[in-house]
Design a protein around this motif. Sequence first.
Motif, PDB file in Angstrom:
ATOM      1  N   PHE A  74     -14.501  -8.080   5.744  1.00  0.00           N
ATOM      2  CA  PHE A  74     -13.992  -6.818   6.381  1.00  0.00           C
ATOM      3  C   PHE A  74     -12.587  -6.494   6.452  1.00  0.00           C
ATOM      4  O   PHE A  74     -12.309  -5.346   6.313  1.00  0.00           O
ATOM      5  N   MET A  75     -11.665  -7.460   6.628  1.00  0.00           N
ATOM      6  CA  MET A  75     -10.426  -7.205   6.725  1.00  0.00           C
ATOM      7  C   MET A  75      -9.840  -7.060   5.225  1.00  0.00           C
ATOM      8  O   MET A  75      -8.959  -5.955   5.388  1.00  0.00           O
ATOM      9  N   ALA A  76     -10.351  -7.503   4.488  1.00  0.00           N
ATOM     10  CA  ALA A  76      -9.811  -7.159   3.055  1.00  0.00           C
ATOM     11  C   ALA A  76     -10.272  -5.799   2.534  1.00  0.00           C
ATOM     12  O   ALA A  76      -9.511  -5.123   1.901  1.00  0.00           O
ATOM     13  N   ILE A  77     -11.344  -5.401   2.898  1.00  0.00           N
ATOM     14  CA  ILE A  77     -11.867  -4.071   2.438  1.00  0.00           C
ATOM     15  C   ILE A  77     -10.930  -3.053   3.496  1.00  0.00           C
ATOM     16  O   ILE A  77     -10.473  -1.868   2.953  1.00  0.00           O
ATOM     17  N   VAL A  78     -10.815  -3.406   4.729  1.00  0.00           N
ATOM     18  CA  VAL A  78     -10.165  -2.358   5.392  1.00  0.00           C
ATOM     19  C   VAL A  78      -8.318  -2.317   5.245  1.00  0.00           C
ATOM     20  O   VAL A  78      -7.840  -1.285   4.895  1.00  0.00           O
ATOM     21  N   LEU A  79      -7.767  -3.396   4.828  1.00  0.00           N
ATOM     22  CA  LEU A  79      -6.457  -3.571   4.363  1.00  0.00           C
ATOM     23  C   LEU A  79      -6.195  -3.009   2.934  1.00  0.00           C
ATOM     24  O   LEU A  79      -5.588  -2.209   2.654  1.00  0.00           O
ATOM     25  N   GLY A  80      -7.167  -3.411   2.136  1.00  0.00           N
ATOM     26  CA  GLY A  80      -7.162  -2.901   0.518  1.00  0.00           C
ATOM     27  C   GLY A  80      -7.185  -1.330   0.567  1.00  0.00           C
ATOM     28  O   GLY A  80      -6.679  -0.686  -0.103  1.00  0.00           O
ATOM     29  N   MET A  81      -8.524  -0.812   1.276  1.00  0.00           N
ATOM     30  CA  MET A  81      -8.821   0.447   1.180  1.00  0.00           C
ATOM     31  C   MET A  81      -7.750   1.297   2.085  1.00  0.00           C
ATOM     32  O   MET A  81      -7.398   2.590   1.639  1.00  0.00           O
ATOM     33  N   GLY A  82      -7.082   0.799   2.877  1.00  0.00           N
ATOM     34  CA  GLY A  82      -6.189   1.305   3.769  1.00  0.00           C
ATOM     35  C   GLY A  82      -4.948   1.507   2.850  1.00  0.00           C
ATOM     36  O   GLY A  82      -4.399   2.694   3.067  1.00  0.00           O
ATOM     37  N   ALA A  83      -4.719   0.637   2.107  1.00  0.00           N
ATOM     38  CA  ALA A  83      -3.336   0.906   1.350  1.00  0.00           C
ATOM     39  C   ALA A  83      -3.528   1.692   0.301  1.00  0.00           C
ATOM     40  O   ALA A  83      -2.777   2.479   0.053  1.00  0.00           O
ATOM     41  N   LEU A  84      -4.605   1.785  -0.239  1.00  0.00           N
ATOM     42  CA  LEU A  84      -4.937   2.894  -1.396  1.00  0.00           C
ATOM     43  C   LEU A  84      -5.169   4.186  -0.736  1.00  0.00           C
ATOM     44  O   LEU A  84      -4.734   5.028  -1.508  1.00  0.00           O
ATOM     45  N   TYR A  85      -5.712   4.290   0.505  1.00  0.00           N
ATOM     46  CA  TYR A  85      -5.742   5.637   1.018  1.00  0.00           C
ATOM     47  C   TYR A  85      -4.293   6.036   1.293  1.00  0.00           C
ATOM     48  O   TYR A  85      -3.975   7.263   1.013  1.00  0.00           O
ATOM     49  N   ILE A  86      -3.418   5.314   1.911  1.00  0.00           N
ATOM     50  CA  ILE A  86      -1.981   5.608   2.210  1.00  0.00           C
ATOM     51  C   ILE A  86      -1.170   6.124   0.726  1.00  0.00           C
ATOM     52  O   ILE A  86      -0.501   7.057   0.641  1.00  0.00           O
ATOM     53  N   MET A  87      -1.624   5.238  -0.298  1.00  0.00           N
ATOM     54  CA  MET A  87      -0.715   5.392  -1.475  1.00  0.00           C
ATOM     55  C   MET A  87      -1.317   6.751  -2.210  1.00  0.00           C
ATOM     56  O   MET A  87      -0.533   7.666  -2.649  1.00  0.00           O
ATOM     57  N   THR A  88      -2.357   6.866  -2.211  1.00  0.00           N
ATOM     58  CA  THR A  88      -3.132   8.054  -2.892  1.00  0.00           C
ATOM     59  C   THR A  88      -2.779   9.527  -1.967  1.00  0.00           C
ATOM     60  O   THR A  88      -2.745  10.345  -2.712  1.00  0.00           O
ATOM     61  N   SER A  89      -2.691   9.341  -0.710  1.00  0.00           N
ATOM     62  CA  SER A  89      -2.533  10.530  -0.148  1.00  0.00           C
ATOM     63  C   SER A  89      -1.096  10.870  -0.184  1.00  0.00           C
ATOM     64  O   SER A  89      -0.833  12.224  -0.381  1.00  0.00           O
ATOM     65  N   PHE A  90      -0.211  10.040  -0.386  1.00  0.00           N
ATOM     66  CA  PHE A  90       1.330  10.204  -0.338  1.00  0.00           C
ATOM     67  C   PHE A  90       1.507  10.874  -1.688  1.00  0.00           C
ATOM     68  O   PHE A  90       2.409  11.907  -2.271  1.00  0.00           O
ATOM     69  N   LEU A  91       0.868  10.304  -2.791  1.00  0.00           N
ATOM     70  CA  LEU A  91       1.051  10.953  -4.075  1.00  0.00           C
ATOM     71  C   LEU A  91       0.433  12.159  -4.338  1.00  0.00           C
ATOM     72  O   LEU A  91       0.731  13.311  -4.837  1.00  0.00           O
ATOM     73  N   GLY A  92      -0.848  12.344  -3.414  1.00  0.00           N
ATOM     74  CA  GLY A  92      -1.397  13.838  -3.543  1.00  0.00           C
ATOM     75  C   GLY A  92      -0.609  14.755  -2.961  1.00  0.00           C
ATOM     76  O   GLY A  92      -0.649  15.957  -3.004  1.00  0.00           O
ATOM     77  N   VAL A  93       0.277  14.393  -1.813  1.00  0.00           N
ATOM     78  CA  VAL A  93       0.812  15.282  -0.998  1.00  0.00           C
ATOM     79  C   VAL A  93       2.214  15.884  -2.179  1.00  0.00           C
ATOM     80  O   VAL A  93       2.509  16.988  -2.066  1.00  0.00           O
ATOM     81  N   ALA A  94       2.602  15.039  -2.918  1.00  0.00           N
ATOM     82  CA  ALA A  94       3.729  15.276  -3.961  1.00  0.00           C
ATOM     83  C   ALA A  94       3.072  16.414  -4.743  1.00  0.00           C
ATOM     84  O   ALA A  94       3.584  17.267  -5.383  1.00  0.00           O
ATOM     85  N   ALA A  95       1.673  16.036  -5.304  1.00  0.00           N
ATOM     86  CA  ALA A  95       1.138  16.846  -6.328  1.00  0.00           C
ATOM     87  C   ALA A  95       0.668  18.251  -5.724  1.00  0.00           C
ATOM     88  O   ALA A  95       0.900  19.207  -6.530  1.00  0.00           O
ATOM     89  N   GLN A  96       0.327  18.136  -4.562  1.00  0.00           N
ATOM     90  CA  GLN A  96      -0.210  19.340  -3.896  1.00  0.00           C
ATOM     91  C   GLN A  96       1.051  20.429  -3.780  1.00  0.00           C
ATOM     92  O   GLN A  96       1.096  21.544  -3.993  1.00  0.00           O
ATOM     93  N   LYS A  97       2.051  19.909  -3.143  1.00  0.00           N
ATOM     94  CA  LYS A  97       3.327  20.727  -2.912  1.00  0.00           C
ATOM     95  C   LYS A  97       3.902  21.105  -4.210  1.00  0.00           C
ATOM     96  O   LYS A  97       4.527  22.197  -4.239  1.00  0.00           O
ATOM     97  N   THR A  98       3.820  20.526  -5.238  1.00  0.00           N
ATOM     98  CA  THR A  98       4.430  20.957  -6.709  1.00  0.00           C
ATOM     99  C   THR A  98       3.601  21.699  -7.361  1.00  0.00           C
ATOM    100  O   THR A  98       4.154  22.456  -8.362  1.00  0.00           O
ATOM    101  N   GLY A  99       2.199  21.169  -7.215  1.00  0.00           N
ATOM    102  CA  GLY A  99       1.372  21.726  -8.280  1.00  0.00           C
ATOM    103  C   GLY A  99       1.411  21.005  -9.802  1.00  0.00           C
ATOM    104  O   GLY A  99       0.771  21.461 -10.602  1.00  0.00           O
TER     105      GLY A  99
END
Length: 478
Positions: A74-99
């Motif tokens: 459970f911890m591996a899934i939460v921490l791994g997916m949590g890291a992916l979520y944060i990384m993906t979201s920040f990359l997505g913010v850069a993409a959304q703001k610039t297009g």
Amino acid sequence: MKKMTDEKKKANTAEVQSADGEYMLEAVPESARRSTRSQFMVWIGFGYAVTGLIVGGNLAGSAGSGGMGPSMAFMAIVLGMGALYIMTSFLGVAAQKTGYNLALLSKFSYGIKGVIVPLFIMSILTLGWFASIAGMVGEVWSEWIGNPTGITIINPASFGMEGVDPISLEEFLACAIFGAVFTYTAVRGMSAIEKVATVFSPLILIVAIVAGVIFVNQAGGVGPFMDKANELSGMGLGSGITIVVGSWIAGAIMGVDMFRFNKSVKAVWLCAAACFILTNPILNFVGYIGVVVNNQFNYVFWMIGAGVIWAILGVVVWTTALWTTDNSELYCNALYTGPALDELGIRVERKKIVIVVGILGTILGAAAFYQLFFADFINVLGAVAPPLAAPILADFFIVGKEKKYNTKFLGKQPAIRWAGIISFAVGAFIGYYFQYVAVLPYGLPSGLFALLVSFVLYIVIYKITPDAKADAENVAQL
């Protein structure tokens, strides 16, 4: 004369772009942004990949390297997916703001020519994923149809892969047929991907959850299941997190090419949650439960043996679920291959790239790429690929800020941004070294540690190169 040639090149680019409508070489305008609902459904479908089940199974020890108890899993899934979520979201913010897609965004952190490095790597990764997913679909159809012809196309045992089922003619043909279907819809672009996802994504989630509940009941309930799962041991938390991250690091970076269509930053966080908080963790848990109870992570194999109705439902849901994932892999591959070729002076339309790569990926899938190489493929990804995103994140959010990403400066970036190339190379080496040669203290995950090192290293190198001054002068002109 050169100026006229450059202007003609730009005009041809605009003409190709407007005809295709997928913005391979320019920013997505506000008028072309898509609804949050449609993008949310794409991310639910995108997140539904068999890798989620495989990873859950690996955490339970299906890969033969030991497993882990339910609390640690459970911890591996939460921490791994949590890291992916944060990384993906920040990359997505850069993409959304610039297009910008990944190719355009990376020019600011890797350089105009240096961008070929991340694009080439992502092209290989998405090709490997497309081939693997085509193989996953073919495997399930082969399990259902069987091998009535008695013909074997490839025998993995001939390559030293004992215990891997032979590739029958039926499985080979299923890979070829569905590879062609996936290629066709990827050619049609984002609108076709949205249509497939909108129809099947809700059903996909329901079937996965029902399968997980049935497996727990087969074990005798939650108590007996937990007792059996607690007997697992042998895998550390850091290794578990690396496996989880490796299963989706390519998807996290690919998210840039889909988030550029989003209408708001809020939609970015919501869509990323659809994949990394909702869909994929569910599959991780179902895969884990499946191995503990039935020694099989893929619940569709159980459905095939449970009766005709269950079999049809399982095969259809499985195929359509992976359809959306493979569409995204192939769609994004063209957005990496096309701009990389463009920087080398080779202009190819997105649709032609999709067709060529789709054919190549289908051939690889039918030739048992999934059965022979997939396990090593995702393990290497988890260790080496995370640093690929570090220069983009460090440049956009720390050293570059948003003003630097004005379209006026796209052509004013250095040919090679050494801060990006060096920081990624060092991070990739560190990730590989601590995954396969040495072990990090406290069992820390090698891929995420490598990403952090690359992130910091980019900032340090950038500030001691002429790039920082040049960027500051560009921004001052606004």
